[in-house]
Design a protein around this motif. Structure first.
Motif, PDB file in Angstrom:
ATOM      1  N   ILE A 118       0.809  -1.208   0.000  1.00 31.61           N
ATOM      2  CA  ILE A 118       0.000   0.000   0.000  1.00 31.61           C
ATOM      3  C   ILE A 118       0.849   1.267   0.000  1.00 31.61           C
ATOM      4  CG2 ILE A 118      -1.618   1.348   1.407  1.00 31.61           C
ATOM      5  CD1 ILE A 118      -2.909  -1.318   2.222  1.00 31.61           C
ATOM      6  N   LEU A 119       1.917   1.306   0.782  1.00 28.58           N
ATOM      7  CA  LEU A 119       2.747   2.495   0.845  1.00 28.58           C
ATOM      8  C   LEU A 119       3.447   2.756  -0.489  1.00 28.58           C
ATOM      9  CD1 LEU A 119       4.326   2.299   4.410  1.00 28.58           C
ATOM     10  CD2 LEU A 119       2.510   3.791   3.599  1.00 28.58           C
ATOM     11  N   LYS A 120       3.850   1.710  -1.176  1.00 34.24           N
ATOM     12  CA  LYS A 120       4.469   1.870  -2.487  1.00 34.24           C
ATOM     13  C   LYS A 120       3.472   2.455  -3.477  1.00 34.24           C
ATOM     14  CE  LYS A 120       6.604  -0.687  -6.293  1.00 34.24           C
ATOM     15  NZ  LYS A 120       6.966  -2.033  -6.809  1.00 34.24           N
ATOM     16  N   ASP A 149       2.391   3.823   8.057  1.00 32.55           N
ATOM     17  CA  ASP A 149       1.469   2.884   7.403  1.00 32.55           C
ATOM     18  C   ASP A 149       0.037   3.134   7.857  1.00 32.55           C
ATOM     19  OD1 ASP A 149      -0.097   0.200   7.289  1.00 32.55           O
ATOM     20  OD2 ASP A 149       1.608  -0.143   5.960  1.00 32.55           O
ATOM     21  N   ALA A 150      -0.151   3.280   9.169  1.00 27.29           N
ATOM     22  CA  ALA A 150      -1.491   3.481   9.722  1.00 27.29           C
ATOM     23  C   ALA A 150      -2.124   4.780   9.234  1.00 27.29           C
ATOM     24  CB  ALA A 150      -1.438   3.472  11.254  1.00 27.29           C
ATOM     25  N   VAL A 151      -1.309   5.814   9.045  1.00 26.39           N
ATOM     26  CA  VAL A 151      -1.815   7.114   8.615  1.00 26.39           C
ATOM     27  C   VAL A 151      -2.073   7.143   7.111  1.00 26.39           C
ATOM     28  CG1 VAL A 151      -1.230   9.561   8.366  1.00 26.39           C
ATOM     29  CG2 VAL A 151      -0.777   8.385  10.528  1.00 26.39           C
ATOM     30  N   VAL A 152      -1.103   6.683   6.329  1.00 25.58           N
ATOM     31  CA  VAL A 152      -1.196   6.787   4.876  1.00 25.58           C
ATOM     32  C   VAL A 152      -2.362   5.988   4.316  1.00 25.58           C
ATOM     33  CG1 VAL A 152      -0.017   6.238   2.701  1.00 25.58           C
ATOM     34  CG2 VAL A 152       1.236   7.360   4.558  1.00 25.58           C
ATOM     35  N   ARG A 153      -2.653   4.831   4.896  1.00 22.01           N
ATOM     36  CA  ARG A 153      -3.743   4.015   4.357  1.00 22.01           C
ATOM     37  C   ARG A 153      -5.107   4.685   4.509  1.00 22.01           C
ATOM     38  NH1 ARG A 153      -6.591   0.580   7.355  1.00 22.01           N
ATOM     39  NH2 ARG A 153      -6.338  -1.116   5.860  1.00 22.01           N
TER      40      ARG A 153
END
Length: 226
Positions: free
Chosen positions: A21-23, A149-153
């Motif tokens: 997801i981050l990519k 990860d928790a924020v960007v998603r």
């Protein structure tokens, strides 16, 4: 959103941001993630960034100068909503904080290491201190990766189905209910009939009841917050 992460171990952060997801979020231009090596801002010819603590005691301390130089340089280029220090004695990170951070524009995350950072960094540069749990890990890099990860998603457009994040555990103060997929019957282990019924209200009622029961059994403290 732009996230700048300050660390003395940049290689630890290569993998978490290079997959999944981050990519995709970065490829879609929904977030910029930049990792800054503290050693590159050291004025010492040996790239030294730590020293012994005044007053004695075990462990080395990250020096203020290279960290201050990075933060000052970044803040000259743009404004930041928060300068966050990842530390075990910070405010507990949870889904509510993730939701709040997802509404921000630019963030700086400083990863602690060794025995910690010179207290003057915390006093004069940090606006928020965050912990991912009541335990100690070798540095703030993994904590920063978890928080990122928790924020960007949660950012619009990151997940293919944006409603998915809304049904995650903790979003409504409950743990997520059980989920099932095909086959409906595997060696006698069957999916609950209500999920196969096609009756949306009954399914939602079942899911809510399951979420409450699961939360009561595993995390009763969440129910007490209501």
């Amino acid at each position: 959103m732009r996230i700048d992460i300050i660390t003395c171990l940049p290689k630890l952060l290569e993998s978490p941001f290079a997959d999944s997801i981050l990519k995709r979020a970065q490829e879609r231009g929904l977030v910029e993630i930049h990792v800054h090596d503290i050693r590159e801002y050291s004025t010492n010819k040996h790239r030294k960034i730590d020293d012994y603590a005044y007053g004695g005691g075990a462990g080395m301390v990250l020096q203020i100068e290279p960290i201050a130089r990075i933060i000052d340089e970044l803040k000259e280029q743009r404004s930041y909503d928060e300068v966050i220090f990842m530390t075990p004695d910070g405010e507990q990170f949870d889904q509510n904080m993730a939701n709040e951070m997802a509404l921000k524009g630019n963030l700086i995350m400083l990863c602690g290491h060794y025995k910690g950072v010179d207290e003057r960094v915390r006093e004069h540069y940090i606006t928020k201190e965050v912990s991912i749990g009541d335990f100690v890990i070798s540095g703030g890099e993994l904590a920063a990766a978890v928080m990122t990860d928790a924020v960007v998603r949660l950012l619009p457009g990151v997940l293919n189905d944006e409603t998915s994040a809304l049904t995650d555990s903790f979003q409504d103060g409950l743990l997520a209910p059980p989920v099932y997929t095909r086959p409906a019957d595997y060696k006698g282990m069957k999916v609950p009939e209500v999920l196969l019924s096609g009756h949306e209200q009954k399914i939602e009622d079942w899911r809510f009841a399951q979420a409450v029961a699961k939360t009561k059994a595993r995390r009763p403290d969440l129910l007490k917050k209501e």
